[in-house]
Design an enzyme around this catalytic site. Structure first.
Site, mmCIF file in Angstrom:
data_model
loop_
_atom_site.group_PDB
_atom_site.id
_atom_site.type_symbol
_atom_site.label_atom_id
_atom_site.label_comp_id
_atom_site.label_asym_id
_atom_site.label_seq_id
_atom_site.Cartn_x
_atom_site.Cartn_y
_atom_site.Cartn_z
ATOM 1 C CG HIS D 95 -1.887 -1.051 1.292
ATOM 2 N ND1 HIS D 95 -1.597 -2.318 1.750
ATOM 3 C CD2 HIS D 95 -3.181 -1.070 0.896
ATOM 4 C CE1 HIS D 95 -2.693 -3.065 1.643
ATOM 5 N NE2 HIS D 95 -3.669 -2.337 1.132
ATOM 6 C CD GLU D 130 6.665 1.193 3.273
ATOM 7 O OE1 GLU D 130 6.540 0.301 4.140
ATOM 8 O OE2 GLU D 130 5.816 1.377 2.378
ATOM 9 C CG ASP D 144 26.511 0.986 -8.798
ATOM 10 O OD1 ASP D 144 26.942 0.355 -9.777
ATOM 11 O OD2 ASP D 144 26.232 2.201 -8.844
#
Lengths: 175, 175, 175, 175, 175, 175
Positions: D95, D130, D144
């Site tokens: 949501h 989250e 990265d």
């Protein structure tokens, strides 16, 4: 229906708009993404600058943070780089392209921070909007991070300084 | 490990950064999204302005298009409204919020276009970044649409003019 | 400058546009995101439907895949749910809102697939655009996944069927 | 058609799937975004952790950069915060919610970097996804930025450590 | 583990799904983004159309706005162009590509608005989904802007009309 | 001003940062998107894996759903594919590229689900971050869909297993 031209009833068929060289508008004044498919892919670069004007106390607080470990400019740099990658998502008639390099540098003056961005690509269209968007997003991020101590800041002098590559030849800002 | 505090080895434990009122930095100078959950949701509004400086010929070409049917400002208005909705996606430490209204107006001067944006919300945090982002994206869009006839445009005077709502009281720019 | 109203030179001050009840246009015909901040948050729901018309062979290939393990409809369902969440990003004057529930169902007919979406929220604005966007994205995904065997498919009958909540009262499509 | 239930021909009407407590699946095993509109908005918090395992040389290069001015962790922190804000865009059945605060901290070990994220909101649904997404994106960013010197890094131990708020009561990871 | 094939325990090893020409499904019926890397980049174009059916009063209100200064179609045009650029973000198995041109035109009928989109690219994959997505998003935007005066509108006849470029040869819709 | 180099006052002119081979940092330790424009476009591939560890009951509930009609893995597959396409949006210094193919497979073990992703492109930069991001997003989606029955799951072993194409030569993980 397939054998006739749709004419845009919305904006009339008069074609009386003098589009005055705006390539993003068709002869009737309607927005379009101009066709770059006939162009050759080539190396292109653009360099832009912007200034965030602020109280001298704000500028020196940013400078102090930068010298020790404050993240204002590091955050603004990341935001600007990511902003460059979103340019075609933000600017409606911008062509998507594959950014090949972005660098963003800052110079702290007495009552401003200057931002300089450079963007490179190999593609069919220039990267001036990417360089200008990177400047703008970096400037907005500096504003956001300093606004708790200085609401009066202004962002200005956002301008293209150099552009190379493409058929129209290099551009270099006079002043 | 769950019973001890993680200390950020990356930036030392010294805490010697004088964060000078930057609410987006913690006492050690690290970026954070400041906690707004204790705040009450209330009506908030912000108004911002920007100017795109350009050749008088460019300004009058935009004006001519606007009077007839050219889309430069209509496109910039849509871009600015959509830009306002993406603010928290663009500005790293901005809180997401539900924009309740956006209006964007333009005034064409002799050698500039002035942009004015107003944003409203009911929420826990102000909308000044949304109003400023709407200005910036509208300005960049004007630049994009006019750059084929005028590469020397500059974007400036991006500033917050009014802010109401929230505990800190209203802000009104002096000049 | 702060003490005067900006008038939008771009579209004249004549205000002669009869905006005919379009709430997304101001009295001068300019786009705006209408102000929902005075509204109360309440429970709202919308239900929409769409059809993807296709060759009977295509419909039965989808059905076969669904009965065994083909992913056409599972992928379309996920795409539709994610599309609903992007509605305010896609539709320029749509208000962002917090979707509270989405369900998407399919019915395979002889030469079509029918899509039904239902979206719920607690908010200041309705969710009909979210339900319609979910339908559209699910339909486009079905098209994408079946186009290697049937290029002639058409998407149609995208319509709002029910809407409840909000001050304007419930809406129910007649047929 | 409006007076009958659409049944999902795609997945049969048998309803024989034992959905085993998966709230994201309906009784027939079809994905749905579960309805949170009946829930009360309340303060919710989640805390998650992850580790990026790497060569000791890599870890100490990151540490050296952090002590002087290297941006690896500053970039990862910004990426993690922005990742948290995109959670509902990335995870199909999540949501959307309004994140009220995010903090991300790092601890550099001998051959790993540990990430700890905390997310707060006032809303109808928890923020564990989250917090976990912030961990994952921060970890991927570290990967990265270090991959040019160490391709063998692995990301692991991504887990929820604490969750408070909501009706189900607090959760605290045992170990 | 590196020396063995992972078999997808989730969907069995039976491979009994007759995938019937669905290139987006592997032989076991699992979704995949089909490999376009062996294809040559070439010029590709697609043209699609859609109709928004509405009350004659709504159509003429849009027409009146268009003739004077109403923004309905200008907003829909911008939305459609931006929608085209987001196609691969919306449709799960669509390949990202660099759109080289988009044009969108409208024709207002007595009780409908017809939308025609054309998209060009130089790339390894066709742009029919981009043209169809532009149609769909423009249609949804028209719906959104007119829904305050006409909730009964339907969107239909979304179809591919022409496709050129690529190895499969040109496609032209019969009717 | 155009005739002088901007020096980044923010991070000093000392250049004393030993950047230790981090190509994403300039000699002064500042983040940059490294320039890939001099590289040749070529075919590149990467393969990555991850594991979601869970209770045996959770793993067998997923397996049961997969054998009948549960959507856990189908949803995770779609999420992972879409996540791969968003990599450069999530990871700040990642270059945008045009993904040419993505496949994602799952293997259900006794107390874990293993994810394997493979990404292909023709471009100037490798796709290891895309393969790793696809793994991470698929893993987070599995977590999200199973968390109502098992909050103690952990995600681990996210690693690059193979990488081919590009000048640096193939990489193959030892174990």
């Amino acid at each position: 229906m397939s054998d006739r031209d749709l004419t845009d009833g919305a904006f009339g068929s008069s074609g009386d708009f003098n589009h005055a060289g705006f390539t993003h508008l068709d002869p009737m004044g309607r927005a379009r993404m101009v066709d770059v498919t006939p162009k050759e892919a080539s190396h292109r670069r653009a360099m832009a600058r912007a200034k965030v004007h602020m109280d001298p106390e704000t500028a020196s607080a940013v400078a102090r943070g930068a010298i020790t470990k404050g993240d204002v400019l590091a955050v603004a740099r990341v935001a600007g780089i990511q902003g460059a990658k979103r340019t075609s998502d933000l600017i409606p008639l911008c062509h998507p392209l594959l950014i090949g390099a972005v660098t963003i540098n800052f110079e702290i003056g007495e009552s401003h921070i200057e931002i300089e961005t450079q963007v490179d690509t190999v593609g069919r269209t220039g990267v001036e909007m990417e360089a200008l968007t990177a400047c703008s997003v970096a400037a907005l991020t500096i504003y956001d991070m300093c606004k708790s101590i200085d609401k009066g800041m202004t962002i200005g002098d956002i301008a293209l300084w150099e552009k190379t590559g493409g058929k129209s030849g290099p551009y270099r800002r006079a002043k």
